[in-house]
Design a protein around this motif. Structure first.
Motif, PDB file in Angstrom:
ATOM      1  N   ILE A 129      18.237   4.047  -0.509  1.00  0.00           N
ATOM      2  CA  ILE A 129      18.825   5.385  -0.486  1.00  0.00           C
ATOM      3  C   ILE A 129      18.499   6.079   0.823  1.00  0.00           C
ATOM      4  CG2 ILE A 129      18.758   7.684  -1.559  1.00  0.00           C
ATOM      5  CD1 ILE A 129      17.981   6.284  -4.183  1.00  0.00           C
ATOM      6  N   LYS A 130      17.259   5.849   1.281  1.00  0.00           N
ATOM      7  CA  LYS A 130      16.809   6.565   2.469  1.00  0.00           C
ATOM      8  C   LYS A 130      15.704   5.773   3.156  1.00  0.00           C
ATOM      9  CE  LYS A 130      14.964  11.076   3.827  1.00  0.00           C
ATOM     10  NZ  LYS A 130      14.579  12.406   3.361  1.00  0.00           N
ATOM     11  N   ASN A 131      15.733   5.779   4.482  1.00  0.00           N
ATOM     12  CA  ASN A 131      14.616   5.249   5.256  1.00  0.00           C
ATOM     13  C   ASN A 131      13.606   6.360   5.468  1.00  0.00           C
ATOM     14  OD1 ASN A 131      15.428   2.479   5.891  1.00  0.00           O
ATOM     15  ND2 ASN A 131      17.121   3.453   6.956  1.00  0.00           N
ATOM     16  N   LEU A 132      12.335   6.032   5.383  1.00  0.00           N
ATOM     17  CA  LEU A 132      11.281   7.040   5.546  1.00  0.00           C
ATOM     18  C   LEU A 132      10.676   6.968   6.941  1.00  0.00           C
ATOM     19  CD1 LEU A 132       9.518   6.571   2.105  1.00  0.00           C
ATOM     20  CD2 LEU A 132      11.103   8.368   2.764  1.00  0.00           C
ATOM     21  N   SER A 173       9.427  -2.128   3.542  1.00  0.00           N
ATOM     22  CA  SER A 173       8.503  -1.011   3.755  1.00  0.00           C
ATOM     23  C   SER A 173       9.275   0.227   4.178  1.00  0.00           C
ATOM     24  CB  SER A 173       7.496  -1.372   4.858  1.00  0.00           C
ATOM     25  OG  SER A 173       6.674  -2.431   4.451  1.00  0.00           O
ATOM     26  N   ASN A 174       8.699   1.398   3.849  1.00  0.00           N
ATOM     27  CA  ASN A 174       9.174   2.684   4.357  1.00  0.00           C
ATOM     28  C   ASN A 174      10.591   3.050   3.924  1.00  0.00           C
ATOM     29  OD1 ASN A 174       6.729   3.086   5.977  1.00  0.00           O
ATOM     30  ND2 ASN A 174       7.536   1.407   7.200  1.00  0.00           N
ATOM     31  N   THR A 188       8.823  -8.353  -3.802  1.00  0.00           N
ATOM     32  CA  THR A 188       7.764  -7.753  -3.004  1.00  0.00           C
ATOM     33  C   THR A 188       8.184  -6.328  -2.677  1.00  0.00           C
ATOM     34  OG1 THR A 188       7.098  -9.852  -2.039  1.00  0.00           O
ATOM     35  CG2 THR A 188       6.488  -7.872  -0.827  1.00  0.00           C
ATOM     36  N   ILE A 189       7.288  -5.385  -2.919  1.00  0.00           N
ATOM     37  CA  ILE A 189       7.518  -3.986  -2.586  1.00  0.00           C
ATOM     38  C   ILE A 189       6.682  -3.684  -1.349  1.00  0.00           C
ATOM     39  CG2 ILE A 189       7.471  -1.591  -3.377  1.00  0.00           C
ATOM     40  CD1 ILE A 189       9.270  -3.476  -5.075  1.00  0.00           C
ATOM     41  N   GLY A 190       7.366  -3.349  -0.249  1.00  0.00           N
ATOM     42  CA  GLY A 190       6.688  -3.091   1.013  1.00  0.00           C
ATOM     43  C   GLY A 190       5.887  -1.803   1.014  1.00  0.00           C
ATOM     44  N   ASP A 191       5.000  -1.688   1.989  1.00  0.00           N
ATOM     45  CA  ASP A 191       4.152  -0.507   2.135  1.00  0.00           C
ATOM     46  C   ASP A 191       4.984   0.767   2.263  1.00  0.00           C
ATOM     47  OD1 ASP A 191       1.990  -2.271   2.207  1.00  0.00           O
ATOM     48  OD2 ASP A 191       1.765  -2.159   4.387  1.00  0.00           O
ATOM     49  N   ASN A 192       4.436   1.856   1.740  1.00  0.00           N
ATOM     50  CA  ASN A 192       5.004   3.202   1.893  1.00  0.00           C
ATOM     51  C   ASN A 192       6.395   3.350   1.292  1.00  0.00           C
ATOM     52  OD1 ASN A 192       2.718   3.917   3.576  1.00  0.00           O
ATOM     53  ND2 ASN A 192       3.727   2.701   5.156  1.00  0.00           N
ATOM     54  N   LYS A 249       0.830  -1.198   0.000  1.00  0.00           N
ATOM     55  CA  LYS A 249       0.000   0.000   0.000  1.00  0.00           C
ATOM     56  C   LYS A 249       0.866   1.251   0.000  1.00  0.00           C
ATOM     57  CE  LYS A 249      -3.804  -2.217   2.387  1.00  0.00           C
ATOM     58  NZ  LYS A 249      -4.658  -2.242   3.557  1.00  0.00           N
ATOM     59  N   ASN A 250       0.342   2.320  -0.607  1.00  0.00           N
ATOM     60  CA  ASN A 250       1.001   3.624  -0.636  1.00  0.00           C
ATOM     61  C   ASN A 250       2.403   3.522  -1.247  1.00  0.00           C
ATOM     62  OD1 ASN A 250       0.900   6.417  -0.174  1.00  0.00           O
ATOM     63  ND2 ASN A 250       2.099   6.175   1.701  1.00  0.00           N
ATOM     64  N   VAL A 251       2.495   2.850  -2.391  1.00  0.00           N
ATOM     65  CA  VAL A 251       3.763   2.641  -3.101  1.00  0.00           C
ATOM     66  C   VAL A 251       3.781   3.530  -4.341  1.00  0.00           C
ATOM     67  CG1 VAL A 251       5.050   0.937  -4.465  1.00  0.00           C
ATOM     68  CG2 VAL A 251       4.105   0.306  -2.235  1.00  0.00           C
ATOM     69  N   PHE A 252       4.962   4.082  -4.633  1.00  0.00           N
ATOM     70  CA  PHE A 252       5.131   4.952  -5.806  1.00  0.00           C
ATOM     71  C   PHE A 252       6.303   4.462  -6.636  1.00  0.00           C
ATOM     72  CE2 PHE A 252       7.314   8.812  -7.542  1.00  0.00           C
ATOM     73  CZ  PHE A 252       6.427   9.051  -8.578  1.00  0.00           C
ATOM     74  N   PHE A 253       6.076   4.238  -7.939  1.00  0.00           N
ATOM     75  CA  PHE A 253       7.132   3.933  -8.902  1.00  0.00           C
ATOM     76  C   PHE A 253       7.324   5.172  -9.765  1.00  0.00           C
ATOM     77  CE2 PHE A 253       5.807  -0.851  -9.443  1.00  0.00           C
ATOM     78  CZ  PHE A 253       6.098  -1.084  -8.119  1.00  0.00           C
TER      79      PHE A 253
END
Length: 136
Positions: free
Chosen positions: A133-136, A121-122, A102-106, A85-89
């Motif tokens: 690159i970065k943790n959210l 995720s995140n 698997t692409i984790g949430d956010n 959920k809430n994934v952006f490519f």
């Protein structure tokens, strides 16, 4: 074996070789379907909802309404991608998903990234191959 059994076999993480005479036709069929669906995604304008529906066609999975992709997008197999959920490519992403991704949430996939393994995720991932690159 039929195509659905082959896809299940792949999703279980079993190795597939193009020289395997029994599995090679199924591998080729999945690859051609991924190319066809990616061409649909990439070659004309689609609303975000239409893009999400095309990703459902590509992956064979339900995709959450919060998913966003800015085409173009490329995949070598398609059926082994799971999107949280809430994934952006961002534009120009490529997925080598024959082994499963698997692409984790956010999470965000940066423009031009080559994704060949799971993304937690995140995080933001980018590069070739994609790395965190970065943790959210």
């Amino acid at each position: 074996m039929n195509i659905e059994e082959f896809i299940k076999y792949c999703k279980e993480g079993n190795p597939v070789s193009s020289i395997d005479k029994e599995l090679s036709p199924f591998l080729h069929e999945c690859a051609q379907n991924a190319i066809k669906t990616c061409m649909e995604i990439n070659n004309s304008y689609h609303t975000p909802e239409e893009v999400r529906k095309l990703f459902e066609k590509l992956t064979g999975e339900n995709i959450d309404e919060s998913f966003t992709c800015f085409p173009p997008f490329y995949s070598d197999f398609g059926r082994n991608i799971k999107i949280g959920k809430n994934v952006f490519f961002n534009c120009g992403c490529s997925f080598q998903d024959r082994g499963g991704i698997t692409i984790g949430d956010n999470s965000i996939i940066a423009a031009g990234a080559l994704v060949n393994k799971d993304v937690p995720s995140n995080v933001i991932v980018g590069g070739v191959p994609a790395k965190i690159i970065k943790n959210l």
